[in-house]
Design a protein around this motif. Structure first.
Motif: not given
Length: 253
Positions: A154-162, A228-231
């Motif tokens: 989940n964290a990697l997905a948000w990081q990639f997306h950002t 998660t997105h905020g992190l």
């Protein structure tokens, strides 16, 4: 590769293909070698060659890729169809068990598994103006455990997306003026360690409601969709570093 290492590598990447390859390499270390990224409710301007909407990037067995495109399974795929129903990550097995899938949707999941996409997990990614994207991970191995890895994926997905969005539409320098309080940073650091609000409250000796208050403030300041997105955004802006004293604090019993 942990989230902070992924962020460092992603920040040096200016190609969407290189960024996607980095994501695949990182998740492959945990057994999830098959990855797909799609923009569901808006026309993403950057797509890897050969990816029809809503797909943006995809790494799956070639035979399945050809079948998926030739039979236009992206119009039948229950992951594509039903992602907007979920607020957070969901397992494909749970999707089949908990929802009355149509016969065509069941066929797509069954054929995907037969093609080597097993133990799938998808992460909905919500943005402004009703934008919804999704990143899906699957393994070629029967014993892969998506439930155990779901927080990291989940964290990697948000990081990639950002990071992908920043390549497509570079952020203006004004975003660097975000300011977080020390308590907000502490809460986000513990989110990076996979802690819940209750656990963070015990560590920081404050109530769970107080943690949630600080988290909501941080999310609002960062202009993100969830913690998660905020992190992820806080790390990218240099507001949070990995080797912080708070991370060495023992948990209060």
């Amino acid at each position: 590769m942990n989230l902070f290492s992924f962020v460092e590598c992603a920040e040096r990447t200016q190609s969407q293909k290189a960024l996607f390859d980095l994501l695949v390499s990182c998740t492959s270390e945990e057994g999830f070698t098959e990855v797909a990224y799609g923009a569901l409710t808006f026309p993403e301007p950057l797509r890897l060659p050969g990816c029809p909407p809503p797909l943006v990037a995809m790494k799956v067995p070639p035979e399945w890729w050809r079948r998926y495109l030739e039979r236009k399974y992206y119009t039948l795929d229950p992951v594509v169809r039903r992602t907007p129903m979920f607020a957070g990550p969901f397992l494909w097995d749970e999707l089949a068990k908990e929802h009355r899938l149509q016969a065509c949707e069941q066929r797509v999941l069954r054929e995907a598994r037969e093609a080597g996409l097993k133990n799938g997990v998808s992460v909905p990614l919500f943005g402004p103006s009703g934008r919804i994207s999704v990143i899906s991970f699957a393994s070629r191995f029967d014993d892969a455990d998506p439930q155990r890895n779901v927080k990291h994926l989940n964290a990697l997905a948000w990081q990639f997306h950002t990071a992908f969005a920043e390549i497509a539409r570079p952020s203006d320098s004004g975003s660097n003026r975000v300011s977080l309080s020390e308590r907000e940073k502490d809460c986000l650091r513990w989110v990076a360690e996979g802690k819940s609000s209750w656990e963070i409250g015990k560590i920081l000796n404050v109530s769970e409601n107080t943690v949630n208050f600080h988290m909501k403030n941080a999310i609002r300041k960062l202009g993100t969709a969830n913690r998660t997105h905020g992190l992820v955004k806080a790390i990218r802006l240099g507001l949070i570093e990995f080797a912080e004293p708070a991370l060495a604090t023992p948990m209060v019993a």
